[in-house]
Design an enzyme around this catalytic site. Structure first.
Site, PDB file in Angstrom:
ATOM      1  N   LYS A  13     -10.775 -57.181  27.386  1.00 28.99           N
ATOM      2  CA  LYS A  13     -10.727 -56.674  25.833  1.00 28.99           C
ATOM      3  C   LYS A  13     -11.029 -55.246  25.744  1.00 28.99           C
ATOM      4  O   LYS A  13     -10.363 -54.372  25.035  1.00 28.99           O
ATOM      5  CB  LYS A  13     -11.580 -57.606  25.116  1.00 28.99           C
ATOM      6  N   ARG A  88     -17.175 -64.109  17.293  1.00 30.20           N
ATOM      7  CA  ARG A  88     -17.430 -64.891  18.472  1.00 30.20           C
ATOM      8  C   ARG A  88     -17.543 -66.449  17.940  1.00 30.20           C
ATOM      9  O   ARG A  88     -17.619 -67.225  18.829  1.00 30.20           O
ATOM     10  CB  ARG A  88     -18.231 -64.555  19.363  1.00 30.20           C
TER      11      ARG A  88
HETATM   12  P1  AMP Z   1     -19.638 -58.350  25.948  1.00 32.55           P
HETATM   13  O1  AMP Z   1     -19.834 -56.935  26.183  1.00 32.55           O
HETATM   14  O2  AMP Z   1     -18.524 -58.485  24.834  1.00 32.55           O
HETATM   15  O3  AMP Z   1     -19.377 -59.261  27.233  1.00 32.55           O
HETATM   16  O4  AMP Z   1     -20.992 -58.762  25.132  1.00 32.55           O
HETATM   17  C1  AMP Z   1     -22.262 -59.031  26.019  1.00 32.55           C
HETATM   18  C2  AMP Z   1     -23.361 -59.838  25.409  1.00 32.55           C
HETATM   19  O5  AMP Z   1     -23.712 -59.450  24.002  1.00 32.55           O
HETATM   20  C3  AMP Z   1     -22.822 -61.319  25.289  1.00 32.55           C
HETATM   21  O6  AMP Z   1     -22.979 -62.261  26.098  1.00 32.55           O
HETATM   22  C4  AMP Z   1     -23.752 -61.732  23.856  1.00 32.55           C
HETATM   23  O7  AMP Z   1     -24.977 -62.103  24.505  1.00 32.55           O
HETATM   24  C5  AMP Z   1     -23.744 -60.459  23.001  1.00 32.55           C
HETATM   25  N1  AMP Z   1     -22.853 -60.380  22.022  1.00 32.55           N
HETATM   26  C6  AMP Z   1     -21.758 -59.507  22.124  1.00 32.55           C
HETATM   27  N2  AMP Z   1     -21.151 -59.640  20.901  1.00 32.55           N
HETATM   28  C7  AMP Z   1     -21.400 -60.803  20.327  1.00 32.55           C
HETATM   29  C8  AMP Z   1     -21.243 -61.614  19.331  1.00 32.55           C
HETATM   30  N3  AMP Z   1     -20.065 -61.329  18.568  1.00 32.55           N
HETATM   31  N4  AMP Z   1     -22.101 -62.592  18.907  1.00 32.55           N
HETATM   32  C9  AMP Z   1     -23.174 -62.875  19.439  1.00 32.55           C
HETATM   33  N5  AMP Z   1     -23.382 -62.312  20.711  1.00 32.55           N
HETATM   34  C10 AMP Z   1     -22.724 -61.142  21.217  1.00 32.55           C
END
Ligand code: AMP
Length: 216
Positions: A13, A88
């Protein structure tokens, strides 16, 4: 162009979002990146979010929804945006839908990047990220020219704290449980475009542009 990117951790993504942001000249809004900046700066929000992130769990909806709603008000997001990692959960999806409907700015499409769990784990275990420009590399598939150094900006590449095997498996399980149901939510609204993301970056980029052709 107003887009949402869906897909498990490691689906690409961030990488595809960066390409789309350049192509359409609109901001890529990554909730993960924003939360990591808060953690690094030690803000109240960052302190609150960190425990969840370290465990591979989701940060509470109200925290993330407020953060995204504020970001969508900014000037650069008025001509469009790419939401990377948001929504999410069902609550986040409903909050986004309500806000965009209210503003008369509905989504154009939701891109779902599909990969196997096996490939996701393999990609994440080999992922190196540039903390400056956010570009990601993969020690196995797309290594940087100079080891440990970002090709784009010369930054020192880092491994993400949540990219260890146990946390990756937890993140994949949380995705399946809480985020996968959003596919049906967006399919019902005729917004879902599915892309086979188990290929190299350029090919996935081409598939993405073909999938988007009817809405561009
Ligand atoms: P990512 O960089 O998108 O993999 O996000 C890393 C971490 O940030 C995730 O594992 C969640 O702990 C938190 N996070 C990111 N986006 C969200 C979201 N929309 N809702 C809740 N937690 C989020």
């Amino acid at each position: 162009m107003r887009l949402v990117l869906l897909g498990p951790p490691g689906a690409g993504k961030g990488t595809q979002g960066q390409r789309l942001a350049e192509r359409f000249d609109i901001p890529q809004i990554s909730t993960g990146d924003t939360l990591r900046s808060h953690v690094q700066e030690g803000t109240m929000l960052g302190v609150k979010a960190r425990a969840f992130m370290d465990r591979g769990e989701y940060v509470p909806d109200e925290v993330v929804v407020e953060m995204v709603m504020d970001r969508l008000q900014e000037d650069d997001a008025q001509k469009g945006f790419i939401l990377d990692g948001f929504p999410r959960t069902a609550r986040q999806a409903l909050a986004l839908e309500e806000a965009l409907d209210h503003a008369g700015r509905p989504l154009d499409a939701v891109l779902k990047f599909t990969i196997s769990d096996q490939m996701a784990v393999r990609r994440l275990l080999n992922r190196w990220t540039c903390p400056n420009c956010k570009r990601t590399f993969n020690a196995e598939f797309i290594p940087p020219v100079a080891q440990g150094i970002c090709d784009t900006c010369g930054g020192q590449l880092e491994r993400r704290a949540d990219d260890d095997e146990l946390t990756i498996l937890r993140r994949l399980a949380v995705y399946r449980d809480q985020t996968e149901p959003l596919e049906a939510f967006y399919r019902e609204r005729h917004l879902l475009l599915e892309i086979d993301a188990e290929a190299r970056e350029e090919l996935v980029g081409e598939r993405t542009m073909s999938a988007l052709a009817p809405v561009t």
